[in-house]
Design a protein around this motif. Structure first.
Motif, PDB file in Angstrom:
ATOM      1  N   VAL A 132       0.827  -1.216   0.000  1.00 12.62           N
ATOM      2  CA  VAL A 132       0.000   0.000   0.000  1.00 12.62           C
ATOM      3  C   VAL A 132       0.862   1.268   0.000  1.00 12.62           C
ATOM      4  N   PRO A 133       1.807   1.439   0.956  1.00  5.75           N
ATOM      5  CA  PRO A 133       2.619   2.661   0.907  1.00  5.75           C
ATOM      6  C   PRO A 133       3.485   2.750  -0.340  1.00  5.75           C
ATOM      7  N   ARG A 134       3.984   1.594  -0.822  1.00  8.14           N
ATOM      8  CA  ARG A 134       4.808   1.637  -2.037  1.00  8.14           C
ATOM      9  C   ARG A 134       3.968   2.035  -3.241  1.00  8.14           C
ATOM     10  N   CYS A 135       2.775   1.449  -3.335  1.00  8.50           N
ATOM     11  CA  CYS A 135       1.896   1.767  -4.461  1.00  8.50           C
ATOM     12  C   CYS A 135       1.530   3.251  -4.441  1.00  8.50           C
ATOM     13  N   LEU A 136       1.215   3.760  -3.251  1.00  7.22           N
ATOM     14  CA  LEU A 136       0.887   5.181  -3.138  1.00  7.22           C
ATOM     15  C   LEU A 136       2.073   6.046  -3.545  1.00  7.22           C
ATOM     16  N   ARG A 137       3.247   5.697  -2.995  1.00  9.03           N
ATOM     17  CA  ARG A 137       4.429   6.520  -3.253  1.00  9.03           C
ATOM     18  C   ARG A 137       4.861   6.443  -4.708  1.00  9.03           C
ATOM     19  N   ARG A 138       5.053   5.233  -5.232  1.00  7.64           N
ATOM     20  CA  ARG A 138       5.535   5.096  -6.605  1.00  7.64           C
ATOM     21  C   ARG A 138       4.564   5.704  -7.601  1.00  7.64           C
ATOM     22  N   THR A 139       3.268   5.487  -7.345  1.00 11.69           N
ATOM     23  CA  THR A 139       2.251   6.012  -8.252  1.00 11.69           C
ATOM     24  C   THR A 139       2.268   7.535  -8.276  1.00 11.69           C
ATOM     25  N   MET A 140       2.230   8.153  -7.079  1.00 11.74           N
ATOM     26  CA  MET A 140       2.183   9.606  -7.007  1.00 11.74           C
ATOM     27  C   MET A 140       3.502  10.234  -7.450  1.00 11.74           C
ATOM     28  N   MET A 141       4.635   9.601  -7.086  1.00 12.34           N
ATOM     29  CA  MET A 141       5.938  10.130  -7.492  1.00 12.34           C
ATOM     30  C   MET A 141       6.100  10.105  -9.000  1.00 12.34           C
ATOM     31  N   ALA A 142       5.768   8.961  -9.600  1.00 14.26           N
ATOM     32  CA  ALA A 142       5.930   8.833 -11.051  1.00 14.26           C
ATOM     33  C   ALA A 142       4.998   9.786 -11.787  1.00 14.26           C
ATOM     34  N   ALA A 143       3.738   9.858 -11.329  1.00 17.14           N
ATOM     35  CA  ALA A 143       2.784  10.754 -11.990  1.00 17.14           C
ATOM     36  C   ALA A 143       3.234  12.205 -11.886  1.00 17.14           C
ATOM     37  N   MET A 144       3.696  12.603 -10.691  1.00 12.59           N
ATOM     38  CA  MET A 144       4.159  13.981 -10.515  1.00 12.59           C
ATOM     39  C   MET A 144       5.416  14.246 -11.333  1.00 12.59           C
ATOM     40  N   ALA A 145       6.368  13.302 -11.296  1.00  8.34           N
ATOM     41  CA  ALA A 145       7.630  13.491 -12.012  1.00  8.34           C
ATOM     42  C   ALA A 145       7.390  13.628 -13.517  1.00  8.34           C
ATOM     43  N   TRP A 146       6.561  12.748 -14.080  1.00  9.23           N
ATOM     44  CA  TRP A 146       6.299  12.808 -15.518  1.00  9.23           C
ATOM     45  C   TRP A 146       5.541  14.070 -15.901  1.00  9.23           C
ATOM     46  N   THR A 147       4.563  14.471 -15.081  1.00 10.00           N
ATOM     47  CA  THR A 147       3.791  15.673 -15.387  1.00 10.00           C
ATOM     48  C   THR A 147       4.684  16.911 -15.362  1.00 10.00           C
ATOM     49  N   LEU A 148       5.503  17.050 -14.296  1.00  6.97           N
ATOM     50  CA  LEU A 148       6.416  18.189 -14.209  1.00  6.97           C
ATOM     51  C   LEU A 148       7.441  18.171 -15.341  1.00  6.97           C
ATOM     52  N   TYR A 149       7.983  16.982 -15.633  1.00  7.85           N
ATOM     53  CA  TYR A 149       8.981  16.838 -16.696  1.00  7.85           C
ATOM     54  C   TYR A 149       8.406  17.296 -18.035  1.00  7.85           C
ATOM     55  N   GLU A 150       7.219  16.822 -18.367  1.00  6.30           N
ATOM     56  CA  GLU A 150       6.632  17.169 -19.662  1.00  6.30           C
ATOM     57  C   GLU A 150       6.280  18.656 -19.748  1.00  6.30           C
ATOM     58  N   GLN A 151       5.776  19.231 -18.646  1.00  2.00           N
ATOM     59  CA  GLN A 151       5.451  20.655 -18.638  1.00  2.00           C
ATOM     60  C   GLN A 151       6.708  21.507 -18.791  1.00  2.00           C
ATOM     61  N   MET A 152       7.801  21.116 -18.111  1.00  2.00           N
ATOM     62  CA  MET A 152       9.045  21.873 -18.212  1.00  2.00           C
ATOM     63  C   MET A 152       9.670  21.736 -19.600  1.00  2.00           C
ATOM     64  N   MET A 153       9.612  20.538 -20.161  1.00  2.00           N
ATOM     65  CA  MET A 153      10.153  20.323 -21.514  1.00  2.00           C
ATOM     66  C   MET A 153       9.385  21.154 -22.529  1.00  2.00           C
ATOM     67  N   ALA A 154       8.054  21.194 -22.375  1.00  2.00           N
ATOM     68  CA  ALA A 154       7.241  22.000 -23.295  1.00  2.00           C
ATOM     69  C   ALA A 154       7.565  23.490 -23.134  1.00  2.00           C
ATOM     70  N   HIS A 155       7.833  23.902 -21.896  1.00  2.00           N
ATOM     71  CA  HIS A 155       8.124  25.309 -21.615  1.00  2.00           C
ATOM     72  C   HIS A 155       9.414  25.761 -22.271  1.00  2.00           C
ATOM     73  N   ILE A 156      10.396  24.858 -22.362  1.00  2.00           N
ATOM     74  CA  ILE A 156      11.668  25.234 -22.997  1.00  2.00           C
ATOM     75  C   ILE A 156      11.709  24.843 -24.469  1.00  2.00           C
ATOM     76  N   GLY A 157      10.560  24.378 -24.978  1.00  2.00           N
ATOM     77  CA  GLY A 157      10.455  24.167 -26.418  1.00  2.00           C
ATOM     78  C   GLY A 157      10.924  22.817 -26.925  1.00  2.00           C
ATOM     79  N   LEU A 158      10.950  21.802 -26.050  1.00  2.00           N
ATOM     80  CA  LEU A 158      11.358  20.465 -26.470  1.00  2.00           C
ATOM     81  C   LEU A 158      10.179  19.503 -26.366  1.00  2.00           C
ATOM     82  N   LYS A 159      10.104  18.583 -27.322  1.00  2.00           N
ATOM     83  CA  LYS A 159       9.063  17.562 -27.292  1.00  2.00           C
ATOM     84  C   LYS A 159       9.519  16.408 -26.430  1.00  2.00           C
ATOM     85  N   SER A 160       8.740  16.109 -25.351  1.00  2.00           N
ATOM     86  CA  SER A 160       9.151  15.061 -24.422  1.00  2.00           C
ATOM     87  C   SER A 160       8.756  13.688 -24.931  1.00  2.00           C
TER      88      SER A 160
END
Length: 285
Positions: free
Chosen positions: A257-285
């Motif tokens: 349960v804690p691993r699923c919560l952590r890995r799920t939320m961490m990965a979702a947040m990391a990918w969302t932030l990564y893609e938004q930042m890449m788009a902001h600097i003009g790169l296709k993620s």
């Protein structure tokens, strides 16, 4: 240095490192609780009730105070900041090399995610070992550098790569399955959502779904990895036998349960932030 002059792979590294820093700081307590659950001794209190996530969390707060939930956050940062950066940098480079003008298929997405995770996982394994030992509460390390010296002097440098097989069996399938589900669910979103201001929230939801599925599939390998790194005398096969003999099949899902919560939320947040930042600097993620 002008940002426009920086190599795209370095930009991907910077975006990934920032996203990993934010998600690690926020979800470190779940990782600590997961590690404590997985390393509980089966016969601690004969006849006592089942030990769950909340009892471990409250026990840490009671004995180590609230900040005790962030024990091991320093090695987590040392592992995550370059580790997530290496992962996204490798992922970006592989994707640009093989699929520059087209979207990878399901099988190709598995290979992309798995390949990038293999490089990052092997590179950061020594810090992963130290992080796991910090979190389990059985070692009295004072600092990351001191822990590295202690392990090398008392167990040899090879101990820093304990659990390599279990780590790869956990991380490579997780990343491959995650990238596959994430890319496929994101591609299935209606165009009006993908191009709307709600796109980051929609992408985060796709990441949560992908993370739940990938976490459940790779949970047994995570339990084995934790035992090998906390008990360096155990090999992977011996750890599997030990877990089964002590806890049965359910032992391979301790801390799910804690691993699923952590890995799920961490990965979702990391990918969302990564893609938004890449788009902001003009790169296709």
């Amino acid at each position: 240095m002008e940002l426009s002059l920086v190599h795209p792979a370095i930009k991907a590294f910077m975006c990934g490192s920032f996203s990993g820093t934010c998600s690690t700081l926020l979800f470190q307590p779940l990782d600590l609780v997961k590690t404590r659950l997985q390393t509980l001794q089966s016969g601690m209190q004969p006849g006592s009730g089942r030990v769950g996530m909340m009892s471990v969390l409250l026990g840490v707060v009671r004995t180590e105070r609230l900040l005790g939930l962030w024990k091991g956050v320093c090695p987590s940062f040392i592992r995550t900041i370059p580790g997530v950066g290496i992962y996204f940098s490798c992922y970006y480079s592989l994707k640009q090399h093989f699929f520059q003008d087209k979207r990878p298929g399901a099988g190709q997405a598995v290979m992309l995610g798995g390949g990038a995770r293999t490089v990052a996982g092997v590179a950061m394994l020594p810090i992963t070992v130290i992080k796991t030992r910090f979190e389990c509460g059985r070692y009295s390390y004072v600092s990351v550098s001191g822990a590295l010296r202690s392990v090398c002097q008392s167990e040899g440098p090879a101990a820093l790569f304990s659990g390599l097989m279990a780590t790869l069996l956990r991380d490579v399938p997780f990343s491959g399955i995650y990238v596959m589900f994430y890319s496929q669910t994101k591609a299935s979103l209606p165009q009006e959502i993908s191009s709307s201001p709600a796109a980051p929230l929609a992408n985060f939801s796709c990441g949560v779904l992908a993370g739940v599925l990938a976490s459940l599939v790779t949970q047994p390998a995570d339990v084995v990895k934790t035992h090998v790194q906390v008990h360096p005398h155990l090999r992977t096969a011996e750890a599997i036998k030990y877990i089964y003999s002590e806890h049965g099949l359910q032992g391979f899902f301790r801390g799910a349960v804690p691993r699923c919560l952590r890995r799920t939320m961490m990965a979702a947040m990391a990918w969302t932030l990564y893609e938004q930042m890449m788009a902001h600097i003009g790169l296709k993620s």
